[in-house]
Scaffold this active site. Structure first.
Site, PDB file in Angstrom:
ATOM      1  N   GLY A  15      38.811 -54.679 -14.100  1.00 27.02           N
ATOM      2  CA  GLY A  15      39.450 -55.711 -13.266  1.00 27.02           C
ATOM      3  C   GLY A  15      39.214 -55.420 -11.787  1.00 27.02           C
ATOM      4  CB  VAL A  28      27.081 -48.294   1.615  1.00 28.54           C
ATOM      5  CG1 VAL A  28      25.857 -48.638   2.461  1.00 28.54           C
ATOM      6  CG2 VAL A  28      27.002 -48.980   0.248  1.00 28.54           C
ATOM      7  NE  ARG A  76      38.007 -56.718 -18.421  1.00 26.16           N
ATOM      8  CZ  ARG A  76      38.865 -55.928 -17.768  1.00 26.16           C
ATOM      9  NH1 ARG A  76      38.821 -54.623 -17.918  1.00 26.16           N
ATOM     10  NH2 ARG A  76      39.767 -56.459 -16.960  1.00 26.16           N
ATOM     11  CG  ASP A 107      42.535 -46.186 -18.337  1.00 29.29           C
ATOM     12  OD1 ASP A 107      42.118 -47.360 -18.229  1.00 29.29           O
ATOM     13  OD2 ASP A 107      43.548 -45.887 -18.993  1.00 29.29           O
ATOM     14  N   GLY A 108      39.226 -47.172 -18.377  1.00 32.78           N
ATOM     15  CA  GLY A 108      38.140 -47.547 -19.289  1.00 32.78           C
ATOM     16  C   GLY A 108      36.798 -47.238 -18.656  1.00 32.78           C
ATOM     17  CB  THR A 130      43.443 -50.581 -11.504  1.00 37.13           C
ATOM     18  OG1 THR A 130      44.499 -51.274 -12.153  1.00 37.13           O
ATOM     19  CG2 THR A 130      43.803 -49.110 -11.474  1.00 37.13           C
ATOM     20  CG  ASP A 132      48.056 -52.827 -13.631  1.00 34.57           C
ATOM     21  OD1 ASP A 132      48.635 -53.739 -13.009  1.00 34.57           O
ATOM     22  OD2 ASP A 132      47.372 -53.022 -14.645  1.00 34.57           O
ATOM     23  CG  ASP A 134      47.113 -48.442 -15.047  1.00 35.87           C
ATOM     24  OD1 ASP A 134      46.271 -48.268 -14.141  1.00 35.87           O
ATOM     25  OD2 ASP A 134      46.918 -49.203 -16.005  1.00 35.87           O
ATOM     26  NE  ARG A 167      66.708 -74.337  -9.435  1.00 34.21           N
ATOM     27  CZ  ARG A 167      65.844 -75.200  -8.951  1.00 34.21           C
ATOM     28  NH1 ARG A 167      64.815 -74.767  -8.257  1.00 34.21           N
ATOM     29  NH2 ARG A 167      66.004 -76.488  -9.150  1.00 34.21           N
ATOM     30  NE  ARG A 176      47.731 -55.911 -19.537  1.00 34.02           N
ATOM     31  CZ  ARG A 176      46.415 -55.705 -19.457  1.00 34.02           C
ATOM     32  NH1 ARG A 176      45.746 -55.322 -20.508  1.00 34.02           N
ATOM     33  NH2 ARG A 176      45.768 -55.892 -18.337  1.00 34.02           N
ATOM     34  N   GLY A 190      64.777 -57.022  -3.112  1.00 34.73           N
ATOM     35  CA  GLY A 190      66.223 -57.138  -3.334  1.00 34.73           C
ATOM     36  C   GLY A 190      66.590 -57.725  -4.691  1.00 34.73           C
ATOM     37  CB  SER A 220      70.768 -67.140  -5.969  1.00 33.28           C
ATOM     38  OG  SER A 220      70.583 -66.263  -4.876  1.00 33.28           O
TER      39      SER A 220
HETATM   40  P1  ATP Z   1      41.276 -52.215 -15.821  1.00 33.64           P
HETATM   41  O1  ATP Z   1      42.321 -51.200 -15.446  1.00 33.64           O
HETATM   42  O2  ATP Z   1      41.149 -53.302 -14.851  1.00 33.64           O
HETATM   43  O3  ATP Z   1      41.375 -52.692 -17.246  1.00 33.64           O
HETATM   44  P2  ATP Z   1      39.177 -50.524 -16.780  1.00 33.64           P
HETATM   45  O4  ATP Z   1      38.120 -49.743 -16.095  1.00 33.64           O
HETATM   46  O5  ATP Z   1      40.184 -49.735 -17.572  1.00 33.64           O
HETATM   47  O6  ATP Z   1      39.860 -51.431 -15.684  1.00 33.64           O
HETATM   48  P3  ATP Z   1      37.957 -51.588 -19.190  1.00 33.64           P
HETATM   49  O7  ATP Z   1      37.634 -52.985 -19.580  1.00 33.64           O
HETATM   50  O8  ATP Z   1      38.841 -50.798 -20.086  1.00 33.64           O
HETATM   51  O9  ATP Z   1      38.499 -51.644 -17.700  1.00 33.64           O
HETATM   52  O10 ATP Z   1      36.585 -50.774 -19.051  1.00 33.64           O
HETATM   53  C1  ATP Z   1      35.524 -51.250 -18.234  1.00 33.64           C
HETATM   54  C2  ATP Z   1      34.188 -50.993 -18.903  1.00 33.64           C
HETATM   55  O11 ATP Z   1      34.027 -49.584 -19.096  1.00 33.64           O
HETATM   56  C3  ATP Z   1      34.062 -51.589 -20.297  1.00 33.64           C
HETATM   57  O12 ATP Z   1      33.704 -52.943 -20.294  1.00 33.64           O
HETATM   58  C4  ATP Z   1      32.956 -50.727 -20.885  1.00 33.64           C
HETATM   59  O13 ATP Z   1      31.687 -51.172 -20.468  1.00 33.64           O
HETATM   60  C5  ATP Z   1      33.243 -49.354 -20.245  1.00 33.64           C
HETATM   61  N1  ATP Z   1      33.963 -48.534 -21.227  1.00 33.64           N
HETATM   62  C6  ATP Z   1      35.283 -48.536 -21.495  1.00 33.64           C
HETATM   63  N2  ATP Z   1      35.592 -47.684 -22.510  1.00 33.64           N
HETATM   64  C7  ATP Z   1      34.411 -47.146 -22.893  1.00 33.64           C
HETATM   65  C8  ATP Z   1      34.014 -46.216 -23.903  1.00 33.64           C
HETATM   66  N3  ATP Z   1      34.906 -45.653 -24.723  1.00 33.64           N
HETATM   67  N4  ATP Z   1      32.702 -45.908 -24.005  1.00 33.64           N
HETATM   68  C9  ATP Z   1      31.791 -46.446 -23.178  1.00 33.64           C
HETATM   69  N5  ATP Z   1      32.091 -47.335 -22.224  1.00 33.64           N
HETATM   70  C10 ATP Z   1      33.364 -47.688 -22.079  1.00 33.64           C
END
Ligand code: ATP
Length: 328
Positions: A15, A28, A76, A107-108, A130, A132, A134, A167, A176, A190, A220
């Protein structure tokens, strides 16, 4: 001895969040400062697999520090989750003579970067982007502070209507898995109650508390609800329950949604992004790999990617107590 880094690639993944452009700019310009080449990768890991690269020099990132979103676009990628996809990405990077990668994402994205390093021994560095907040290993992710300001601004506006019409508003904010946005903006705006994923207040206690506020003279109320809150299945069911079990209030729902992810980054996020970009590039140049750059005690520090991915970002319990006292 690790191989000397002469060319760094930067991409944004997952995201988008305000501050990503400021981070790209910083990566850069830090490369330019150290006389090494830099390429931007479009559309995250998708662009990495396709070789969608663009050479970037210091001037190519002018005028972006104040822009939300990401000029490199984010995506993604399913293909990057496969060995074949990552093999293609590795070939694109080596064909372009790139020898270090900075990934701005969540983290993904870090999980993908770590697997990529383990398979191809390719130096990687993460910057947490991100809203969040998180991610373990940093007190602030890029975009969190901007999102807080956006949400507080929205709450202030909603309060004008809430108080003019007696209201009760349920305002849903992002979060999440963690309640950082809800907790901070609830205090700043507040709010009478703040519902977060970490705590299940229970419907009856919520109604009791709102009734108490009403008896104490409030005409309210605003309740901030994190997306992942455990109390009801969704914010509309919450509204229905309170409608049925409480008298005297006109109950409304406002879901803030994606507006929280956009907008010009705050001063804090711009400075943070600039600091993180410098640290990410200089760490790669110093032979480090598999780390995330984070802010700890107002110092820019490295946390192993593995820890950043597996660790839990915890809410500040002191803030919970402050919010309880403030809603008296
Ligand atoms: P957000 O917090 O916004 O969700 P994110 O980095 O956690 O950000 P994800 O969609 O979980 O977002 O991961 C982004 C991309 O990272 C995925 O589309 C994928 O290409 C790659 N990725 C995530 N998990 C794996 C994995 N286990 N192995 C390889 N690539 C991964």
């Amino acid at each position: 001895m690790p191989k000397a880094i002469k060319k760094v690639a930067v991409l944004t993944s997952g995201g988008d969040s305000p501050g990503m452009n400021a981070a790209i700019r910083s990566v850069v310009r830090t490369c330019a400062y150290h006389n090494i080449e830099c390429v931007g990768v479009y559309r995250g890991y998708e662009g990495l697999i396709e070789g969608d690269f663009k050479s970037m020099d210091a001037r190519s990132v002018k005028g972006i520090i104040n822009k939300g979103g990401t000029i490199l676009k984010s995506a993604r990628s399913k293909e990057f989750r496969t060995v074949e996809g990552r093999q293609k990405a590795f070939k694109q990077l080596t064909d372009a003579n790139v020898d270090g990668l900075v990934v701005v994402g969540g983290d993904g994205s870090f999980t993908g970067a770590l697997i990529f390093n383990q398979e191809f021994d390719f130096p990687v560095m993460g910057i947490p982007g991100t809203i969040d907040n998180d991610i373990y290993g940093t007190s602030h992710t890029l975009g969190f502070d901007t999102a807080l300001n956006t949400v507080v601004d929205a709450i202030d506006k909603i309060r004008d209507t809430a108080s003019s019409h007696n209201r009760l508003f349920f305002v849903e904010v992002m979060g999440r898995d963690v309640g950082h946005i809800a907790l901070n903006t609830g205090i700043a705006g507040g709010a009478e109650e703040i519902l977060i994923p970490e705590e299940d207040l229970g419907l009856d206690r919520l109604v009791d508390s709102l009734n108490k506020s009403r008896k104490s003279g409030k005409t309210s109320s605003i309740v901030i609800v994190a997306e992942g809150d455990k109390i009801g299945k969704n914010i509309f069911e919450l509204k229905d329950y309170v409608d049925e079990n409480m008298e005297g209030y006109d109950v409304r729902v406002s879901v803030l949604g994606h507006m929280q992810r956009g907008g010009a980054p705050s001063c804090f996020d711009r400075v943070l992004a600039s600091r993180m970009g410098v640290k990410a590039v200089e760490s790669l140049l110093g032979g480090e790999t598999n780390y995330m750059v984070g802010l700890l005690d107002n110092k820019v520090e490295l946390t192993p990617l593995e820890k950043a991915i597996k660790g839990k970002s915890k809410i500040n319990l002191e803030l919970l107590r402050v919010s309880d006292i403030m809603s008296t």
